[in-house]
Design a protein around this motif. Structure first.
Motif, PDB file in Angstrom:
ATOM      1  N   TYR B 238       0.728  -1.319  -0.064  1.00 15.82           N
ATOM      2  CA  TYR B 238      -0.114   0.018   0.051  1.00 15.82           C
ATOM      3  C   TYR B 238       0.835   1.293   0.107  1.00 15.82           C
ATOM      4  O   TYR B 238       0.519   2.273  -0.226  1.00 15.82           O
ATOM      5  CB  TYR B 238      -1.046  -0.013   0.936  1.00 15.82           C
ATOM      6  CG  TYR B 238      -0.463  -0.326   2.425  1.00 15.82           C
ATOM      7  CD1 TYR B 238      -0.644  -1.427   3.068  1.00 15.82           C
ATOM      8  CD2 TYR B 238       0.131   0.665   3.125  1.00 15.82           C
ATOM      9  CE1 TYR B 238      -0.096  -1.683   4.415  1.00 15.82           C
ATOM     10  CE2 TYR B 238       0.818   0.496   4.565  1.00 15.82           C
ATOM     11  CZ  TYR B 238       0.609  -0.803   4.892  1.00 15.82           C
ATOM     12  OH  TYR B 238       0.982  -0.948   6.281  1.00 15.82           O
ATOM     13  N   THR B 241       1.288   1.841  -3.511  1.00 17.04           N
ATOM     14  CA  THR B 241       0.333   2.487  -4.159  1.00 17.04           C
ATOM     15  C   THR B 241       0.273   3.956  -3.741  1.00 17.04           C
ATOM     16  O   THR B 241      -0.099   4.736  -4.671  1.00 17.04           O
ATOM     17  CB  THR B 241      -1.022   1.783  -3.450  1.00 17.04           C
ATOM     18  OG1 THR B 241      -1.163   0.422  -3.405  1.00 17.04           O
ATOM     19  CG2 THR B 241      -2.366   2.291  -3.865  1.00 17.04           C
ATOM     20  N   ASP B 255       0.112   9.861   6.550  1.00 11.96           N
ATOM     21  CA  ASP B 255      -1.215   9.127   6.468  1.00 11.96           C
ATOM     22  C   ASP B 255      -1.066   7.624   6.317  1.00 11.96           C
ATOM     23  O   ASP B 255      -2.157   6.846   6.532  1.00 11.96           O
ATOM     24  CB  ASP B 255      -1.874   9.842   5.133  1.00 11.96           C
ATOM     25  CG  ASP B 255      -2.370  11.327   5.286  1.00 11.96           C
ATOM     26  OD1 ASP B 255      -2.349  11.647   6.687  1.00 11.96           O
ATOM     27  OD2 ASP B 255      -2.592  12.047   4.349  1.00 11.96           O
ATOM     28  N   HIS B 256       0.031   7.229   5.650  1.00  9.13           N
ATOM     29  CA  HIS B 256       0.133   5.740   5.562  1.00  9.13           C
ATOM     30  C   HIS B 256       0.962   4.926   6.375  1.00  9.13           C
ATOM     31  O   HIS B 256       0.620   3.943   6.854  1.00  9.13           O
ATOM     32  CB  HIS B 256       0.321   5.449   3.905  1.00  9.13           C
ATOM     33  CG  HIS B 256      -0.784   5.884   2.932  1.00  9.13           C
ATOM     34  ND1 HIS B 256      -1.742   5.132   2.669  1.00  9.13           N
ATOM     35  CD2 HIS B 256      -1.143   7.078   2.500  1.00  9.13           C
ATOM     36  CE1 HIS B 256      -2.673   5.688   2.082  1.00  9.13           C
ATOM     37  NE2 HIS B 256      -2.269   7.005   1.821  1.00  9.13           N
ATOM     38  N   ARG B 259       0.574   5.658  10.946  1.00  8.79           N
ATOM     39  CA  ARG B 259      -0.454   4.992  11.647  1.00  8.79           C
ATOM     40  C   ARG B 259      -0.214   3.372  11.690  1.00  8.79           C
ATOM     41  O   ARG B 259      -0.722   3.046  12.886  1.00  8.79           O
ATOM     42  CB  ARG B 259      -1.894   5.190  10.911  1.00  8.79           C
ATOM     43  CG  ARG B 259      -2.930   4.849  11.669  1.00  8.79           C
ATOM     44  CD  ARG B 259      -4.332   5.550  11.707  1.00  8.79           C
ATOM     45  NE  ARG B 259      -5.465   4.873  12.184  1.00  8.79           N
ATOM     46  CZ  ARG B 259      -6.678   5.138  11.661  1.00  8.79           C
ATOM     47  NH1 ARG B 259      -6.859   6.035  10.833  1.00  8.79           N
ATOM     48  NH2 ARG B 259      -7.562   4.215  12.288  1.00  8.79           N
ATOM     49  N   ASN B 260       0.133   2.863  10.778  1.00  8.16           N
ATOM     50  CA  ASN B 260       0.274   1.383  10.828  1.00  8.16           C
ATOM     51  C   ASN B 260       1.352   1.163  11.628  1.00  8.16           C
ATOM     52  O   ASN B 260       1.340  -0.028  12.269  1.00  8.16           O
ATOM     53  CB  ASN B 260       0.591   0.929   9.223  1.00  8.16           C
ATOM     54  CG  ASN B 260      -0.595   1.026   8.466  1.00  8.16           C
ATOM     55  OD1 ASN B 260      -1.305  -0.118   8.654  1.00  8.16           O
ATOM     56  ND2 ASN B 260      -0.806   1.773   7.501  1.00  8.16           N
TER      57      ASN B 260
END
Lengths: 323, 340
Positions: B238, B241, B255-256, B259-260
């Motif tokens: 992702y 992506t 944003d990607h 958080r993960n």
């Protein structure tokens, strides 16, 4: 469907990509050249490790750190993407060139809602949130996902729905070119058929140009206008779909077709291609397919064949030169 | 969602109940603390009076006969179960009474509350700084992996992480008080009579060195964990992506990736809260910071059992609470946990 009069949306010339590892340099793509007409679907086929994914990532300039584009041009609407600044390239991504990854896998962020992930790209173009929300509804409807599911997370979707969501996301900014990387792999046949149907339908509605990367010849036969057969980082054959299936020129294409079941003929023996694709850091001299080729002749071991024009397309094989 | 929160809270209460039991017996197996009163001026009568005063003359628990269903009788072995140390302990706890300190004769609850705030001030300042700096450093190091920046952050973090807390504290204390004129210890200048903002400023200067020590000690851990997690996350599909979507580096990280990558950090922070107090014991001792850690350290030396018992209970409860909070944060951060 493809109109010969129309201009080429994408033209790749002599694209060469290396992967630098600690010990060696592997040439993943060598001198790859092809053209894609506006509104057509090009299938890129080949075994694993033949350079399909590298080609696709190189077009978007998203190669992993070890990858280097050594030579070539990628002309998109006449502009060479490889010469653009990183910022210009970034603004082109998704606006003009979108990519559909295998949505069934991990291509969607697991901790963000599907809506958020689509909105994110819309807001780049236009920071108006209400129009973005409207567009999300529109896109999801286009791919057949109920709007009540847009606030859900990827893990709440089935594999087919995730693929649809991925497609909706790719179409968000009305791209001219869509690269689909194995969009139907890991889906069952029914869902596969639905996704392909959807791609065809969207192509017709939105005049999309699609690069379809797959290892499934059935998919190519079903939806593509032309096909690019790759082997060991080079183009083996590039021809219209009829020529590929009815009169393949390259021995590798012939062998691939022989390894593929044909349901129209009863009881045909499936043939496998002996051996493995070459290791990219230890390529054989001469033709890369020579060690596995059943029609190998002396010159194949010595000289790399170049891509030559055959009746309907192009192929790189010494056998065709001697004809 | 509500059901999930209730279930987590239920488990937390059960854990605390178990801690209550353990905490009680832990201090009873050491025997009668009045044995340690060796002052020759104390008469046997006085010692007896002390025992009565602290309830040490009562039996620890009722005998096990009461649990026998055949002989079931509350007075099976001639002991009223409500007249035991355990019963007194529980009923006092319910009233919020943790007993009286052997040493200072002050109610333990009052003493601990006062000290707890000081510790929270120190831990809060130190942890928040360490978390913020550690996370940012780890994120940047991962994004610039295998560059000079990454390697210097890595080496720096490993170095401060492996420094002994008390030793780093002593060095900083020496350096800070000698060259910067910072106070040697304590929470504020005693007898300065400062009020309002000036008093806060005074507390701030006292807080500076212990917080710095605390931050340095914990930064390394957060940075290293963050770096390796973000490296993992950045190799996920992702992220590719997100890059293909033309998002900026900052957006991708914020944003990607972040958080993960926050999930392991949340766990570590929660687990650290327990260890933090241990770390605080060393730091508070070096800097004479009147917090929970120093209180425990002193209470051990003075065999002040009520204080220790109260402090242990407080620590256990805070660790359990931190874990509950981590669990709940987890469900907030990761939607996949929410449904499980």
């Amino acid at each position: 469907m493809s109109n010969k009069q129309q201009a080429n949306l994408l033209e790749v010339r002599g694209l060469t990509v290396d992967y630098l590892t600690e010990k060696a340099k592997a040439r993943a793509l060598e001198n790859v050249s092809f053209k894609v007409a506006q509104g057509s679907i090009l299938g890129i086929v080949g075994e694993s490790g033949c350079g399909k994914t590298t080609l696709m990532l190189a077009l978007l300039r998203l190669l992993p750190q070890a990858g280097r584009i050594v030579a070539g041009e990628v002309l998109f609407n006449g502009r060479d993407l490889l010469r653009l600044s990183e910022n210009d390239m970034r603004s082109l991504r998704w606006q003009d060139l979108a990519i559909i990854f295998q949505g069934a896998m991990n291509a969607l962020n697991p901790v963000k809602t599907v809506e958020d992930q689509i909105t994110e790209v819309l807001l780049r173009q236009n920071p108006n949130k209400t129009s973005a929300a409207k567009r999300v509804d529109e896109l999801l409807e286009m791919v057949g996902i109920g709007r009540n599911r847009k606030g859900q997370y990827p893990h709440q979707f089935s594999g087919g729905m995730r693929q649809r969501a991925m497609i909706a996301m790719a179409l968000a900014c009305n791209p001219k070119l869509v690269i689909a990387d194995e969009p139907t792999t890991a889906l069952d046949v029914m869902v596969q058929a639905q996704i392909l149907e959807l791609l065809l339908q969207l192509r017709a509605e939105l005049d999309l140009t699609i690069l379809l990367v797959t290892h499934d010849l059935g998919v190519v036969a079903e939806v593509c206008d032309t096909a690019l057969v790759m082997y060991g980082g080079v183009i083996a054959e590039h021809a219209p779909i009829d020529a590929i299936f009815n009169a393949p020129s390259h021995p590798y294409t012939q062998a691939l077709l022989g390894a593929f079941p044909d349901h129209t003929k009863p009881k045909t023996q499936l043939l496998s291609i002996p051996g493995y694709p070459p290791k990219l850091d230890a390529l054989p001299p001469g033709c890369r397919f020579a060690p596995r080729c059943s029609q190998v002749i002396d010159i194949c071991q010595l000289k790399t064949p170049s891509l030559i024009k055959v009746s309907d397309g192009f192929a790189s094989c010494h056998l065709l030169e001697t004809l | 969602m509500t059901k999930l929160i209730l279930r987590k809270l239920g488990w937390a209460l059960l854990t605390i109940a178990f801690v209550l039991l353990l905490n009680f017996f832990l201090f009873r197996v050491m025997g009668d603390p009045t044995r340690l009163l060796k002052d020759p001026r104390l008469s046997q009568a006085t010692i007896e009076a002390i025992r009565v005063r602290f309830g040490l003359d009562k039996p620890v628990i009722n005998c096990f006969e009461t649990l026998n269903p055949i002989k079931a009788s509350l007075n099976a072995c001639g002991v009223n179960p409500f007249n035991t140390q355990f019963a007194a302990y529980l009923s006092n706890l319910l009233k919020g009474d943790l007993g009286v300190s052997f040493h200072s004769q002050r109610p333990v609850a009052e003493l601990l509350t006062e000290r707890l705030w000081n510790t929270l001030l120190l831990i809060g300042a130190g942890q928040i700084l360490a978390i913020i700096i550690g996370i940012i450093l780890g994120l940047v190091a991962a994004w610039k992996a295998r560059t000079v920046l990454d390697y210097s952050a890595l080496v720096g973090s490993l170095t401060v992480w492996s420094l002994p807390t008390f030793w780093l504290g002593i060095l900083l204390l020496f350096w800070g008080s000698n060259y910067l004129g910072l106070p040697l210890g304590g929470k504020e200048t005693i007898g300065s009579g400062l009020t309002g903002l000036k008093r806060l400023g005074d507390i701030g200067t006292h807080l500076l060195l212990p917080t710095l020590t605390f931050t340095l000690v914990f930064i390394g851990e957060y940075m290293l964990i963050m770096r390796s997690t973000v490296l993992d996350v950045l190799s996920e599909d992702y992220i590719l992506t997100a890059k293909a979507k033309g998002l900026s580096t900052f957006q991708i990280l914020k944003d990607h990736a972040l958080r993960n990558a926050m999930l392991p950090i949340v766990t570590i922070v929660a687990l650290n809260l327990g260890f933090t107090v241990a770390g605080a014991i060393q730091i508070e001792t070096v800097f004479s910071w009147p917090g929970l850690g120093l209180t425990i350290f002193e209470a051990v030396g003075r065999r002040d059992y009520p204080v220790l018992q109260g402090a242990f209970l407080l620590l256990a409860v805070s660790v359990v609470l931190a874990n509950v909070i981590a669990d709940l944060l987890y469900t907030f951060l990761d939607p996949r946990v929410r449904l499980a």
